[in-house]
Each structure stands twice: as structure tokens, then as C-alpha cells.
Design a protein around this motif. Structure first.
Motif, short mmCIF file in Angstrom:
data_model
loop_
_atom_site.label_atom_id
_atom_site.label_comp_id
_atom_site.label_asym_id
_atom_site.label_seq_id
_atom_site.Cartn_x
_atom_site.Cartn_y
_atom_site.Cartn_z
N VAL A 109 0.83 -1.21 0.00
CA VAL A 109 0.00 0.00 0.00
C VAL A 109 0.86 1.26 0.00
O VAL A 109 0.53 2.26 -0.64
N GLN A 110 1.97 1.21 0.69
CA GLN A 110 2.90 2.36 0.65
C GLN A 110 3.36 2.61 -0.78
O GLN A 110 3.47 3.76 -1.22
N ARG A 114 2.62 6.09 -2.95
CA ARG A 114 3.71 6.88 -3.55
C ARG A 114 3.57 6.94 -5.08
O ARG A 114 3.75 7.99 -5.69
N LYS A 115 3.25 5.80 -5.69
CA LYS A 115 3.17 5.73 -7.15
C LYS A 115 2.10 6.65 -7.71
O LYS A 115 2.31 7.33 -8.73
N TYR A 116 0.92 6.70 -7.04
CA TYR A 116 -0.19 7.48 -7.56
C TYR A 116 -0.41 8.79 -6.79
O TYR A 116 -1.40 9.48 -7.02
N ASP A 117 0.52 9.09 -5.87
CA ASP A 117 0.46 10.32 -5.07
C ASP A 117 -0.94 10.49 -4.44
O ASP A 117 -1.62 11.50 -4.62
N GLY A 175 -11.78 2.13 -7.09
CA GLY A 175 -11.70 3.55 -7.44
C GLY A 175 -10.31 4.13 -7.60
O GLY A 175 -10.15 5.29 -7.96
N LYS A 176 -9.29 3.34 -7.30
CA LYS A 176 -7.90 3.76 -7.52
C LYS A 176 -7.58 5.08 -6.80
O LYS A 176 -6.86 5.93 -7.30
N ASP A 177 -8.14 5.23 -5.58
CA ASP A 177 -7.87 6.43 -4.78
C ASP A 177 -7.28 6.04 -3.43
O ASP A 177 -6.95 4.87 -3.21
N TYR A 178 -7.18 7.02 -2.53
CA TYR A 178 -6.56 6.75 -1.22
C TYR A 178 -7.37 5.73 -0.43
O TYR A 178 -6.81 4.81 0.18
N ASP A 179 -8.69 5.87 -0.43
CA ASP A 179 -9.54 4.92 0.30
C ASP A 179 -9.35 3.50 -0.21
O ASP A 179 -9.28 2.55 0.57
N SER A 180 -9.27 3.35 -1.52
CA SER A 180 -9.10 2.01 -2.10
C SER A 180 -7.75 1.42 -1.72
O SER A 180 -7.62 0.21 -1.50
N ALA A 181 -6.73 2.26 -1.62
CA ALA A 181 -5.40 1.78 -1.22
C ALA A 181 -5.43 1.25 0.22
O ALA A 181 -4.86 0.19 0.51
#
Length: 402
Positions: free
Chosen positions: A180-181, A185-188, A334-340
Motif C-alpha cells: 500500500v505504501q 507513492r506511485k499514484y500520489d 476507485g484507484k484512490d486513497y480509500d481504495s489503497a
């Protein structure tokens, strides 16, 4: 010399085993870090001691685990009573996606497990305890299904499954955070504005803290009556179903599904009958004792000859989980912070248990910020709803290869 312990003394030993394991997990940092369950720690040490005493001809200890099935059925019943489908509406579309993804990975885990078993010329049913039962089911699931398989003549299923579950638990804690880290980092990725306003400690109290169980004697009796009713009806229906169809349906599975039905009827009619904190407490206690009994009575000699299949299966299961969670699930959510953050939880309970999922999410959110959605969805699916999908998948696999 042979020392035979009756069923009551065996239960007493199970309680002592749990307390010993709980003491060690609090004192030894690595056990605490990876959230290794206290019954696993205490039970394995006692199993090792029993093996040593027997092999050195000092004393052979025989345990009467007659009550193990009672604790096991009670635990699965409390899981069923915790599965309110009103929670699905609360989590919305993301919860449904996350839930269905857990079902897909369960199928894939069994495919991997059965394939490894066949590769090493083992009974394909070993694939169940090298697959979903050990990975998504954790120690509780693999103990239940491993016991069932041994009753069907698959010797060593429980021992191998418990070893796989233990290694899976450690792996889930090791890889969740780093993956997840990398995604963050990859998708900021950044937490939403609303989540930035949420204090993590306050959120923990609302969604994780069990607090003291506040219940009157009547509430405790009402809840216990519901639990025992579901156990009785579920085991009876399970036996009837097996006899009528030839499709193996263990009593604890029948009890769980009856409990799901009863819970949702109660929600609509008389919710005050069921005290959820009492139900949760009964579940934790029964899980602790049935796991302690199972672990301390396993034959560790059965694991030694199957180390390679366990290692191969674990490597493949970890690779499958890492790829599925970080690519497919991450995008579906959704490829966002929540999904990560949900990916961290998915890896945690997909390879180990819900506490592992929570620990994974904590380690990331403490550095990057809160995810309200993740801390709502992951515990609901990981602790309750996941069983509704994994149980039919595991049973179908057992019946397919039996």
C-alpha cells in the motif's frame, strides 16, 4: 505411563493454554507485531511439550476434546448473528464490490490449494486447508474445516491447515503495509478532506473499541437463548440436509446460516432481544477455547512430512493476493486513497484474520491520514459478511473432491 484427561479437565487446560499464550503475546514483541492469536501460541507450545513427553517415553497425554465441537458451533453461530444485511446498505456500492472480491479470491485460493495438493500427489481435499480455509478462514476456519476433513478420513488436514494459517497470518502482516505504501507513492494518493478532519483515536473508539460489555442478566440470557436456539436448529437441519442430499453440511455451518436468518428477522421485529456486545463476547471466548483445544491436541509429526507443499502453497497464495489486491481490487474500488487503504485490509484478512487487516490499515493511516470508508467496510466484511461467501465455496470444494 499414560495420563488421560477427561473432557472437563481438557477444557480447563484449554483455558490455561489461552492465558499462557496471551501472556506470551503481550511480552514478546514479534508475536504482538504480527497479531499471532494467543491460542495459537499457547496451543502450539503445549502440543510440542506433549510430543516431547511422548517421544521420550516420560508420559503419554491423551486429551478428551469432546467439547471442542460445542465451542466451535457456538463461535460460528455468533458470526452468523453478527451478519446483518443492513450493514451492506450502510457500506454502499464499495462494500458490495469489496465483498464480492473476497468471494472471487476465495475461489482462486482453493484453485491454488487443490493444484498444489495434486502437484505433490496429496488428496485434493488438502487443497481446502492449503487454500481458503487457511487463508481467508484463518485459524478458526481451518480448525473447523480441518476437523471435518479428518472425520472424512483426510489424516493430517488439521495440522497442515493450522501451519498454513499461521504462516499466512505472518505473511499478511508483512506484505500489506509495503504494497500500500508503494501504491500511495506511485499514484500520489491523499486522504479526502473529510477524513483529514477525523481524529484517528476518536474513530478507533467508535469502530473498534468494544469497551465494557454493558448488559443486564436478562439481556445476557436472551442473547444466549438466541445463540443456543440457532445452534440446536442449525445442527439439526445440517444433519437432515446431509442425509437427504449426500452433500456434506457440517453442523456449525448450518448453525451459522440459521443465525444469519434469525439475526435479520430480529432486526426487523424485535432488535432489543439481541445484545450485540454479549454476542461478540461469547464469540471471542468460544473461539479462544476451541482454538486452544484444537492447537494443543494436534499431531505435529504430521506436518514434518508436508513442509514443502505448505511452503509452495504459501508462496503462491501470497503472490496471488499481492497481484489481485494491488491491481484488480485497487482499480475496482476507485484507484484512490480509500481504495489503497482497503487493499491493506484485504491483504490482512485475505491471508490471516481481521485483526491483521486492522493492524495493516493502522500502520498506513497513522503515516498518511485517516480513511473513513476503509475502517467502515473492511471490519464489516472481514469479521462477518465474508463467511456468507466463503462457506459455500469451501463446502462446494469439499463435496467436489470427496
Amino acid at each position: 505411563m499414560v495420563l488421560e484427561l477427561n473432557e472437563i479437565t481438557t477444557v480447563l487446560l484449554a483455558f490455561l493454554v489461552y492465558l499462557f499464550g496471551d501472556f506470551l503475546t503481550k511480552k514478546i514483541k514479534i508475536l504482538y507485531r504480527f497479531a499471532i492469536p494467543a491460542p495459537v501460541v499457547g496451543g502450539l507450545l503445549v502440543a510440542i511439550l506433549i510430543l516431547i513427553l511422548s517421544n521420550t517415553n516420560i508420559v503419554t497425554i491423551k486429551l478428551d476434546t469432546s467439547f471442542q465441537s460445542l465451542f466451535m458451533i457456538a463461535f460460528f453461530t455468533t458470526i452468523g448473528l453478527g451478519a446483518s444485511f443492513a450493514l451492506v446498505k450502510l457500506g454502499g456500492k464499495l462494500l458490495v464490490i469489496y465483498w464480492l472480491a473476497a468471494g472471487v479470491i476465495a475461489i482462486l485460493q482453493n484453485v491454488v490449494g487443490v493444484s498444489v495438493a495434486k502437484l505433490f500427489n496429496l488428496d485434493p481435499l488438502f487443497g481446502v486447508v492449503l487454500g481458503t480455509a487457511a487463508m481467508e478462514g484463518g485459524h478458526g476456519g481451518v480448525t473447523a474445516y480441518g476437523t471435518t476433513l479428518e472425520q472424512m478420513g483426510v489424516d493430517g488436514a488439521l495440522s497442515i491447515g493450522l501451519a498454513a494459517a499461521t504462516f499466512g497470518l505472518i505473511a499478511g502482516g508483512l506484505i500489506g503495509g509495503p504494497i500500500v505504501q508503494h501504491l500511495i507513492r506511485k499514484y500520489d494518493l491523499k486522504p479526502s478532506i473529510d477524513d483529514k478532519k477525523v481524529n484517528l483515536d476518536d474513530y478507533d473508539e467508535d469502530f473498534e473499541g468494544d469497551g465494557a460489555v454493558t448488559a443486564t442478566t436478562s439481556q445476557f440470557i436472551y442473547t444466549s437463548t438466541v445463540i443456543v436456539f440457532c445452534m440446536a436448529v442449525g445442527t439439526y437441519l445440517g444433519d437432515m440436509f446431509t442425509e437427504a442430499t449426500g452433500f456434506s453440511l457440517p453442523g456449525y455451518v448450518g448453525a451459522m446460516f440459521v443465525a444469519v436468518l434469525i439475526r435479520n428477522i430480529i432486526d426487523r421485529s424485535k432488535p432489543e432481544v439481541l445484545n450485540l456486545k454479549v454476542n461478540s463476547l461469547v464469540g471471542e471466548v468460544t473461539l479462544a477455547i476451541f482454538l486452544s483445544m484444537a492447537l494443543m491436541s494436534i499431531n505435529l509429526g504430521e506436518i514434518s512430512g508436508n513442509v514443502l507443499p505448505i511452503i509452495v502453497a504459501l508462496i503462491l497464495q501470497v503472490a496471488l493476493m499481492a497481484i489481485f489486491a494491488s491491481t484488480i481490487l485497487f482499480r475496482l474500488l476507485g484507484k484512490d486513497y480509500d481504495s489503497a487503504i482497503m487493499v491493506a485490509g484485504f491483504i490482512g484478512h485475505g491471508l490471516g484474520a481481521t485483526p491483521n487487516a486492522m493492524a495493516n490499515m493502522h500502520s498506513v493511516t497513522q503515516q498518511h491520514g485517516m480513511s473513513h470508508k476503509a475502517f467502515l467496510i473492511v471490519p464489516i466484511v472481514g469479521a462477518f459478511l465474508i463467511e456468507v461467501l466463503t462457506v459455500p465455496i469451501i463446502l462446494a470444494t469439499i463435496n467436489l473432491f470427496s
